[in-house]
Design an enzyme around this catalytic site. Structure first.
Site, PDB file in Angstrom:
ATOM      1  N   LYS A   1       3.070 -11.565  -7.751  1.00  0.00           N
ATOM      2  CA  LYS A   1       1.781 -11.220  -8.385  1.00  0.00           C
ATOM      3  C   LYS A   1       0.893 -12.458  -8.566  1.00  0.00           C
ATOM      4  O   LYS A   1      -0.331 -12.342  -8.421  1.00  0.00           O
ATOM      5  CB  LYS A   1       2.026 -10.493  -9.712  1.00  0.00           C
ATOM      6  CG  LYS A   1       2.677  -9.113  -9.544  1.00  0.00           C
ATOM      7  CD  LYS A   1       1.845  -8.161  -8.685  1.00  0.00           C
ATOM      8  CE  LYS A   1       2.403  -6.746  -8.655  1.00  0.00           C
ATOM      9  NZ  LYS A   1       1.644  -5.846  -7.769  1.00  0.00           N
TER      10      LYS A   1
ATOM     11  N   TYR B   1       9.081 -11.190  -8.979  1.00  0.00           N
ATOM     12  CA  TYR B   1       7.910 -10.346  -9.249  1.00  0.00           C
ATOM     13  C   TYR B   1       6.702 -11.219  -9.616  1.00  0.00           C
ATOM     14  O   TYR B   1       5.592 -11.009  -9.110  1.00  0.00           O
ATOM     15  CB  TYR B   1       8.240  -9.350 -10.361  1.00  0.00           C
ATOM     16  CG  TYR B   1       7.162  -8.316 -10.620  1.00  0.00           C
ATOM     17  CD1 TYR B   1       6.928  -7.294  -9.707  1.00  0.00           C
ATOM     18  CD2 TYR B   1       6.397  -8.349 -11.786  1.00  0.00           C
ATOM     19  CE1 TYR B   1       5.942  -6.321  -9.948  1.00  0.00           C
ATOM     20  CE2 TYR B   1       5.423  -7.395 -12.040  1.00  0.00           C
ATOM     21  CZ  TYR B   1       5.191  -6.377 -11.114  1.00  0.00           C
ATOM     22  OH  TYR B   1       4.228  -5.428 -11.356  1.00  0.00           O
TER      23      TYR B   1
HETATM   24  N1  LIG Z   1       3.730   0.409 -14.217  1.00  0.00           N
HETATM   25  C1  LIG Z   1       3.316  -0.689 -14.787  1.00  0.00           C
HETATM   26  O1  LIG Z   1       3.497  -0.875 -15.980  1.00  0.00           O
HETATM   27  C2  LIG Z   1       2.625  -1.751 -14.008  1.00  0.00           C
HETATM   28  C3  LIG Z   1       2.129  -2.859 -14.717  1.00  0.00           C
HETATM   29  C4  LIG Z   1       1.463  -3.858 -14.002  1.00  0.00           C
HETATM   30  C5  LIG Z   1       1.309  -3.738 -12.635  1.00  0.00           C
HETATM   31  N2  LIG Z   1       1.832  -2.662 -11.963  1.00  0.00           N
HETATM   32  C6  LIG Z   1       1.648  -2.602 -10.513  1.00  0.00           C
HETATM   33  O2  LIG Z   1       1.029  -1.380 -10.196  1.00  0.00           O
HETATM   34  C7  LIG Z   1       1.408  -0.989  -8.879  1.00  0.00           C
HETATM   35  C8  LIG Z   1       1.883   0.451  -8.904  1.00  0.00           C
HETATM   36  O3  LIG Z   1       2.995   0.520  -9.789  1.00  0.00           O
HETATM   37  P1  LIG Z   1       3.530   1.894 -10.407  1.00  0.00           P
HETATM   38  O4  LIG Z   1       3.891   1.606 -11.808  1.00  0.00           O
HETATM   39  O5  LIG Z   1       2.613   3.002 -10.089  1.00  0.00           O
HETATM   40  O6  LIG Z   1       4.902   2.015  -9.590  1.00  0.00           O
HETATM   41  P2  LIG Z   1       5.672   3.308  -9.007  1.00  0.00           P
HETATM   42  O7  LIG Z   1       7.045   2.819  -8.750  1.00  0.00           O
HETATM   43  O8  LIG Z   1       5.468   4.458  -9.902  1.00  0.00           O
HETATM   44  O9  LIG Z   1       4.904   3.572  -7.636  1.00  0.00           O
HETATM   45  C9  LIG Z   1       4.942   2.629  -6.583  1.00  0.00           C
HETATM   46  C10 LIG Z   1       4.763   3.364  -5.276  1.00  0.00           C
HETATM   47  O10 LIG Z   1       4.821   2.385  -4.204  1.00  0.00           O
HETATM   48  C11 LIG Z   1       5.596   2.939  -3.156  1.00  0.00           C
HETATM   49  N3  LIG Z   1       6.198   1.900  -2.329  1.00  0.00           N
HETATM   50  C12 LIG Z   1       7.041   0.931  -2.725  1.00  0.00           C
HETATM   51  N4  LIG Z   1       7.441   0.214  -1.672  1.00  0.00           N
HETATM   52  C13 LIG Z   1       6.831   0.739  -0.573  1.00  0.00           C
HETATM   53  C14 LIG Z   1       6.866   0.438   0.809  1.00  0.00           C
HETATM   54  N5  LIG Z   1       7.629  -0.546   1.301  1.00  0.00           N
HETATM   55  N6  LIG Z   1       6.115   1.173   1.652  1.00  0.00           N
HETATM   56  C15 LIG Z   1       5.348   2.187   1.172  1.00  0.00           C
HETATM   57  N7  LIG Z   1       5.291   2.525  -0.129  1.00  0.00           N
HETATM   58  C16 LIG Z   1       6.025   1.807  -1.001  1.00  0.00           C
HETATM   59  C17 LIG Z   1       6.675   3.743  -3.892  1.00  0.00           C
HETATM   60  O11 LIG Z   1       7.316   4.665  -3.033  1.00  0.00           O
HETATM   61  C18 LIG Z   1       5.883   4.382  -5.017  1.00  0.00           C
HETATM   62  O12 LIG Z   1       5.340   5.624  -4.629  1.00  0.00           O
HETATM   63  C19 LIG Z   1       2.460  -1.998  -8.422  1.00  0.00           C
HETATM   64  O13 LIG Z   1       1.868  -2.973  -7.593  1.00  0.00           O
HETATM   65  C20 LIG Z   1       2.922  -2.609  -9.725  1.00  0.00           C
HETATM   66  O14 LIG Z   1       3.450  -3.896  -9.523  1.00  0.00           O
HETATM   67  C21 LIG Z   1       2.474  -1.661 -12.634  1.00  0.00           C
END
Ligand SMILES: NC(=O)c1ccc[n+]([C@@H]2O[C@H](COP(=O)([O-])OP(=O)(O)OC[C@H]3O[C@@H](n4cnc5c(N)ncnc54)[C@H](O)[C@@H]3O)[C@@H](O)[C@H]2O)c1
Length: 242
Positions: A155, A151
């Site tokens: 990133k 991960y």
């Molecule tokens: N949640 C957190 O605390 C957090 C913190 C830092 C960064 N992020 C980043 O924010 C972004 C969104 O995260 P989130 O927490 O909303 O996650 P989430 O799991 O709630 O949503 C992610 C979405 O991406 C879609 N997805 C994944 N792989 C895919 C693919 N191959 N094709 C199409 N769609 C795909 C999933 O189906 C899902 O709807 C990510 O890049 C994550 O790394 C999240």
């Protein structure tokens, strides 16, 4: 809502859930036409009920599907003004337990996906000398985390990808920024990653969305080539400091 994204055409990946869903909903409320991409068919299709959102079901690891989808959007909408590379996946494993398919699967969504989508919008944005690219990063894009080598690699990779793109796109007036929540946020991913303390204070994805709206309005002479903490930016916007 202020209508700040009136007449904008935006593409948001990973829009079925979490941060992507919150951002898609707020972008549409701000007047954008939003193409919402996700691989979870039933959940992304539900977004069709929201005025201004057009769902597209595809797997971002499929290069041909991505190219076809973006060509279809440009044919239908005439252009793409904003790209939000948001879709992401995570797992926690020591390196010796990380299989080749674990590694390739994560990098394929988190890094190759943004490459494919950005490559698809680049010719149009450069030609029109307008656009905004927002790449969703993480704390893990600037610091290490235990059992997060894949991960963090993805990133940190997004950070390098974006810094290079900002240089490449600046002569074309296109902004490129990375964004991290900067505050615990309630999503499917954080249901897995957050401890009880963080769950007590987490915010909903739509709370962070004004920061994405602000970045969507930037050109290369504005807020550009930055690692933005979404919650800090939301607070600054609320306090009228920007
Ligand atoms: N949640 C957190 O605390 C957090 C913190 C830092 C960064 N992020 C980043 O924010 C972004 C969104 O995260 P989130 O927490 O909303 O996650 P989430 O799991 O709630 O949503 C992610 C979405 O991406 C879609 N997805 C994944 N792989 C895919 C693919 N191959 N094709 C199409 N769609 C795909 C999933 O189906 C899902 O709807 C990510 O890049 C994550 O790394 C999240």
């Amino acid at each position: 809502m202020s209508g700040r994204l009136q007449n904008k055409i935006a593409v948001i990946t990973g829009a079925a859930r979490g941060i992507g869903r919150g951002v898609a909903t707020v972008f549409a409320a701000e007047g954008a036409t939003v193409y919402a991409i996700d691989r979870i068919a039933d959940e992304v299709q539900q977004l069709a009920e929201i005025s201004g959102i057009r769902p597209i079901c595809l797997d971002l690891t499929d290069a041909d599907a991505v190219a076809d989808a973006f060509a279809g959007i440009e044919a239908e909408a005439g252009r793409i003004d904003v790209l939000v590379n948001n879709a992401g996946v995570i797992f926690f494993k020591p390196i010796e337990e990380t299989s080749v398919s674990d590694w390739d699967g994560l990098l394929s969504v988190n890094l190759r996906g943004p490459f494919l989508c950005t490559r698809a919008v680049a010719p149009g944005m450069k030609q029109r000398r307008a656009g905004a690219i927002i790449n969703v990063s993480s704390n893990a894009g600037v610091q290490g985390g235990n059992n997060e080598s894949a991960y963090c690699a993805s990133k940190f990779g997004i950070e390098g990808f974006s810094r290079a793109l900002a240089i490449e796109f600046a002569p074309y007036n296109v902004s490129v920024n990375t964004i991290t929540p900067g505050h615990p946020v309630h999503t499917a991913m954080s249901e897995v990653t957050y401890d009880a303390e963080k769950r007590k204070i987490w915010k909903e994805p739509a709370d962070l969305a004004p920061a994405f709206v602000h970045l969507a309005c930037q050109d290369a002479s504005g807020l550009n080539d930055q690692y933005v903490r979404a919650w800090d930016l939301v607070v600054q916007l609320r306090e009228g400091k920007l």
